[in-house]
Design a protein around this motif. Sequence first.
Motif, PDB file in Angstrom:
ATOM      1  N   THR A 215       0.846  -1.194   0.000  1.00  0.00           N
ATOM      2  CA  THR A 215       0.000   0.000   0.000  1.00  0.00           C
ATOM      3  C   THR A 215       0.880   1.241   0.000  1.00  0.00           C
ATOM      4  O   THR A 215       2.096   1.160   0.130  1.00  0.00           O
ATOM      5  N   ARG A 216       0.247   2.395  -0.138  1.00  0.00           N
ATOM      6  CA  ARG A 216       0.971   3.627   0.124  1.00  0.00           C
ATOM      7  C   ARG A 216       1.474   3.588   1.574  1.00  0.00           C
ATOM      8  O   ARG A 216       0.930   2.870   2.427  1.00  0.00           O
TER       9      ARG A 216
ATOM     10  N   ASP B 236       1.120   5.510   3.947  1.00  0.00           N
ATOM     11  CA  ASP B 236       0.127   5.885   4.958  1.00  0.00           C
ATOM     12  C   ASP B 236      -0.988   4.866   5.094  1.00  0.00           C
ATOM     13  O   ASP B 236      -1.951   5.064   5.841  1.00  0.00           O
ATOM     14  N   GLY B 237      -0.869   3.739   4.370  1.00  0.00           N
ATOM     15  CA  GLY B 237      -1.867   2.679   4.445  1.00  0.00           C
ATOM     16  C   GLY B 237      -2.967   2.776   3.427  1.00  0.00           C
ATOM     17  O   GLY B 237      -3.789   1.846   3.311  1.00  0.00           O
ATOM     18  N   SER B 238      -3.018   3.855   2.661  1.00  0.00           N
ATOM     19  CA  SER B 238      -4.068   3.996   1.651  1.00  0.00           C
ATOM     20  C   SER B 238      -3.783   3.068   0.475  1.00  0.00           C
ATOM     21  O   SER B 238      -2.626   2.769   0.154  1.00  0.00           O
ATOM     22  N   PRO B 239      -4.832   2.584  -0.185  1.00  0.00           N
ATOM     23  CA  PRO B 239      -4.632   1.614  -1.269  1.00  0.00           C
ATOM     24  C   PRO B 239      -4.061   2.258  -2.523  1.00  0.00           C
ATOM     25  O   PRO B 239      -4.181   3.467  -2.749  1.00  0.00           O
ATOM     26  N   ILE B 240      -3.427   1.431  -3.334  1.00  0.00           N
ATOM     27  CA  ILE B 240      -2.903   1.829  -4.636  1.00  0.00           C
ATOM     28  C   ILE B 240      -3.860   1.309  -5.696  1.00  0.00           C
ATOM     29  O   ILE B 240      -4.260   0.135  -5.657  1.00  0.00           O
TER      30      ILE B 240
END
Length: 402
Positions: A256-257, A259-263
Amino acid sequence: MSAAPQASTPPPPAYDQAAYRRCVDSLQARAGREGIGSALFDRHVRTVVPDTSVLRLLDSQPEFKTPIWDYLAGLVDEERVADGRQMLQRHADVLSRVEAAYGVDPATVVAVWGVESDFGDTFGKRPLLQSLTTLSCMGRRQDFFRGELLATLRIIRDGDVTADKLVGSWAGAFGHTQFIPSTYRRLAVDFDGDGRRDLVDSIPDALASTANYLKRAGWRTGEPWGYEVAVPARFSGAHGRTRRQPLSHWVGQGITRVDGSPIAPDGRRSALVMPAGRDGPAFLVFRNFDAIYSYNAAESYAFAIALLSERLRGRPGLVRDWPTDDPGLSRLQRRELQQLLLDRGHDIGEIDGIVGGNTRAAIVLEQQRLGRPPDGRASQGLLRALKATRPVPAAPAEPRTR
């Protein structure tokens, strides 16, 4: 107390003068076959006194031997970010025209400029003709340096840059963005329209030439170089700059990114790079990272350009720390360290924030005095230790006898 032992680098190695003269003779014969006249050769090569100190530098390039956290600490520091933002504003018109012509964004071009010459403040001090003639006749890679020497003579012959302005690195890179002569011959451009391709005295020529280089290296307009990511603990797949997979592959591995956000998965080919191993920052990099990498063929160098460009865009630095409990020093801190070394009687030369041979030798002596491993490394721990101890005063100079 007695003065601190003086830090010094060993004298340059001796050389076989007869063998050197034979080499210069062979260079002149090759130059003649390639259209370089004897008068030009005699004036600029035949008179050269070799500088054998460059031979030590063949195997000591910092981007290959320095821990990446030390390398980046001095190249992507707050000083360079602030200076780079000023350059973006000062040269906004030129950079806009460069982007329109070559498709490379201003932050990337200015990042190269900052890393290569500190925005024109540090071109290097070695005469190219002396360094390249020496390396053409001694040490490794003589064929490569012979080609660079002949390219240098062609630059002089064509009137683009005069010989006295051709001063730069030990390996022949020169100008604002440090092109080697053969690259200059292929890719330098006359962007200011004065009829000369001048990377020394023309900032527009230098910035446009850099963008032209990146474009020719495969730069893709509007695409990122990459970004920091989080790698799950269970990941055990292959990684590295040359191990390319569709972006969807890495998403499927749980990356993931940072910061935990999805790609968003797609088919763009990318690589997972962990320059300090699993315990340090990780990155997904794309084609533009390879274009940057081609400028100096070292991952540490490419990350310096990429991460500086991110800071110049106003983005924050890395989220994850490098895996060390003793980080490297910014240039401001390196200057502070050098002052402390001078205060202890070490003759290291100018306080310039550059950790050269004399500074490293002085560091070793102080590390030995402090009971630290004598590795010559300029680090936060050493700086703290020196600041916490009283300097040893220098003894009066001994009277000179005849």
